[in-house]
Design a protein around this motif. Structure first.
Motif, short mmCIF file in Angstrom:
data_model
loop_
_atom_site.label_atom_id
_atom_site.label_comp_id
_atom_site.label_asym_id
_atom_site.label_seq_id
_atom_site.Cartn_x
_atom_site.Cartn_y
_atom_site.Cartn_z
N UNK A 186 0.82 -1.22 0.00
CA UNK A 186 0.00 0.00 0.00
C UNK A 186 0.86 1.27 0.00
N UNK A 187 1.99 1.21 -0.70
CA UNK A 187 2.87 2.37 -0.80
C UNK A 187 3.85 2.53 0.34
N UNK A 188 3.76 1.68 1.37
CA UNK A 188 4.65 1.77 2.53
C UNK A 188 5.74 0.70 2.48
N UNK A 189 6.90 1.03 3.04
CA UNK A 189 7.98 0.06 3.21
C UNK A 189 8.35 0.04 4.70
N UNK A 190 9.20 -0.91 5.08
CA UNK A 190 9.71 -0.94 6.46
C UNK A 190 10.37 0.39 6.80
N UNK A 191 11.22 0.87 5.87
CA UNK A 191 11.95 2.11 6.12
C UNK A 191 11.06 3.32 6.23
N UNK A 192 10.05 3.43 5.36
CA UNK A 192 9.19 4.61 5.40
C UNK A 192 8.28 4.60 6.64
N UNK A 193 7.90 3.41 7.10
CA UNK A 193 7.10 3.35 8.33
C UNK A 193 7.93 3.76 9.54
N UNK A 194 9.19 3.30 9.59
CA UNK A 194 10.07 3.71 10.68
C UNK A 194 10.27 5.22 10.66
N UNK A 195 10.50 5.78 9.49
CA UNK A 195 10.71 7.23 9.37
C UNK A 195 9.47 7.99 9.87
N UNK A 196 8.28 7.50 9.51
CA UNK A 196 7.05 8.17 9.94
C UNK A 196 6.87 8.10 11.45
N UNK A 197 7.19 6.97 12.05
CA UNK A 197 7.07 6.83 13.50
C UNK A 197 8.03 7.77 14.21
N UNK A 198 9.28 7.82 13.74
CA UNK A 198 10.28 8.68 14.37
C UNK A 198 9.91 10.16 14.25
N UNK A 199 9.26 10.53 13.16
CA UNK A 199 8.91 11.94 12.94
C UNK A 199 7.57 12.31 13.57
N UNK A 200 6.86 11.32 14.10
CA UNK A 200 5.58 11.61 14.73
C UNK A 200 4.46 11.86 13.75
N UNK A 201 4.55 11.26 12.57
CA UNK A 201 3.53 11.43 11.53
C UNK A 201 2.25 10.70 11.96
N UNK A 202 1.23 11.44 12.37
CA UNK A 202 0.02 10.81 12.87
C UNK A 202 -0.95 10.43 11.75
N UNK A 203 -0.54 10.60 10.49
CA UNK A 203 -1.39 10.19 9.37
C UNK A 203 -1.06 8.78 8.88
N UNK A 204 0.03 8.21 9.37
CA UNK A 204 0.42 6.88 8.92
C UNK A 204 -0.51 5.83 9.52
N UNK A 205 -0.74 4.72 8.82
CA UNK A 205 -1.56 3.64 9.37
C UNK A 205 -0.82 2.90 10.47
#
Length: 462
Positions: free
Chosen positions: A406-425
């Motif tokens: 769905x457009x996400x990878x392991x790396x991009x999910x980790x990056x979103x968590x570290x940055x506090x992106x509250x739009x990520x699933x």
């Protein structure tokens, strides 16, 4: 022996439990070529931080002036759980003709590192590399904790007799090793100034991340107040199931370890009762191994889980399906739904040729998806990335950013968590049809294990 094609090079691994990418020397993917230093723990200050044979614990370190982020990686490589399995393990890893790593001692580690340029037998071009393409931790300081305690980095006993655990010639000091490495990083290498820390590990190291997430998180609160801490267990979500078939290669190191002493020679179908479900060994299932390892190594899995499940249920805390919901630290689980390690151990590794194995693999996939979703549903701080690839490990190489759902990878999910992106699933679990099937992955030779195969047909009777 497992053979897999990576790029244009054939890789040979003696063990499915290696959980490492194939060695291909052209790339800069070893500690020497990547600028790491091999460090041995100072046992005058940390006397309990020793390997199974009493040699000092070790780690590879790369410090970076470009970032205050840190990656702490705990090496994988299975475990042992009684005198016999540990003796088989010791004999196997003393053969450095076939094995380029040493998982119970660091006596030969410096020589092996210099000769082969590996992280104790591993090459890593994923999260431990410095290439910025798809790796959110490319500029971070990085630590590779060598696995030499055979206890999923959670044991808590020394050699000799221990009440309730019996006698052993081996030390199991995985927990003390983790504590000592963090202590040295804080005292000597600036860990106390960290802004973000990712604790990770693959296979047994993934299980260790479950075991040690809150343990490390609490230490970091004192060492680096305010640090942004994320645990990322990779391929350590082991499922408590009855295997479909056991040990079709009974002469392998793994099957010998699990058989136990005094087991007669197996037949052509392995140690099987005939229906593929039962055999004479002492380490057939994850449950058997975890129960024995908890006692034999005096293991210390997650404290909250152990407290909740009690003395006779604490073995379950090693397994993600039971222990995951008790971890309080922010956690990103990376787990293939038909994990290669568990495919070998539970007997569905030949799913592309055997209809029965194909059916079991489909059932196993459904179990994995259900348990991963259930774990994530227990807390808003537990995230899941789960493609349907037949592979063991998502952060060791370019799969870290190439395998997508769905457009996400392991790396991009980790990056979103570290940055506090509250739009990520919170949960990204591929529901594609087939085995395997993660069509969103970038097409490359390394991702062939994400492409679907045709279901095998039953042989036509003559």
């Amino acid at each position: 022996m497992l053979r897999s094609l990576v790029g244009s090079e054939m890789c040979i691994r003696d063990s499915l439990y290696s959980a490492i990418p194939c060695v291909h020397s052209a790339a800069a993917d070893g500690p020497i070529s990547l600028g790491y230093q091999l460090k041995f723990v100072d046992t005058t200050k940390h006397p309990l931080a020793v390997c199974n044979d009493g040699t000092p614990a070790a780690y590879y370190l790369h410090t970076s002036a470009r970032s205050r982020d840190w990656v702490l990686h705990q090496q994988g490589g299975w475990w042992c759980w009684d005198d016999y399995s540990c003796a088989v393990r010791w004999a196997h890893f003393q053969n450095h003709t076939t094995e380029k790593r040493t998982l119970m001692s660091t006596g030969q580690l410096a020589a092996l590192t210099a000769k082969y340029d590996t992280f104790n037998g591993e090459k890593n071009t994923g999260i431990m590399a410095h290439n910025s393409t798809g790796n959110p931790m490319s500029a971070a300081s990085k630590v590779f904790v060598v696995y030499c305690s055979s206890d999923s980095h959670a044991g808590n006993r020394s050699a000799g007799y221990v009440e309730g655990a019996g006698d052993s010639k081996w030390h199991f000091r995985g927990k003390e090793i983790v504590k000592a490495v963090l202590g040295e990083l804080n005292a000597n290498h600036g860990l106390g100034t960290a802004s973000s820390v990712v604790l990770t590990g693959g296979s047994a190291g993934g299980m260790a991340t479950l075991n040690n997430a809150d343990y490390v998180g609490e230490m970091l609160k004192e060492m680096a107040p305010g640090v942004n801490f994320v645990a990322m267990p990779d391929s350590g979500f082991f499922v408590d199931v009855m295997p479909g078939q056991m040990c079709s290669s009974p002469e392998s190191y793994e099957c010998k370890s699990a058989a136990g002493a005094g087991v007669p020679n197996p037949g052509s179908n392995g140690w099987s009762r005939g229906d593929g479900h039962s055999w004479l060994g002492t380490g057939q299932t994850m449950a058997q191994q975890m129960q024995s390892m908890l006692v034999y190594t005096r293991g210390l899995p997650d404290e909250g889980c152990s407290r909740a499940l009690g003395e006779f249920g604490a073995w379950r805390c090693f397994l993600g399906q039971y222990g995951g919901r008790f971890v309080e630290s922010k956690t990103l689980w990376l787990q293939n739904q038909i994990d290669e390690w568990q495919g070998f151990w539970n007997g569905f590794f030949n799913y592309s040729q055997d209809p029965r194995a194909y059916g079991y693999a489909g059932w196993f996939r459904a179990e994995s998806r259900r348990e991963l979703g259930r774990a994530a549903g227990s807390t808003s701080d537990l995230f899941v990335f789960s493609p349907n690839c037949y592979h063991h490990g998502l952060s060791y190489d370019s799969r870290f950013w190439e395998v997508r759902v769905d457009g996400w990878s392991s790396g991009s999910m980790l990056e979103a968590i570290l940055s506090g992106d509250d739009t990520m699933p919170q949960v990204v679990i591929d529901d594609c049809h087939g085995l395997p099937c993660s069509p969103g992955s970038i097409a490359s030779e390394i991702n062939q294990d994400c492409l679907p195969v045709k279901p095998p047909r039953l042989a036509t009777p003559h």
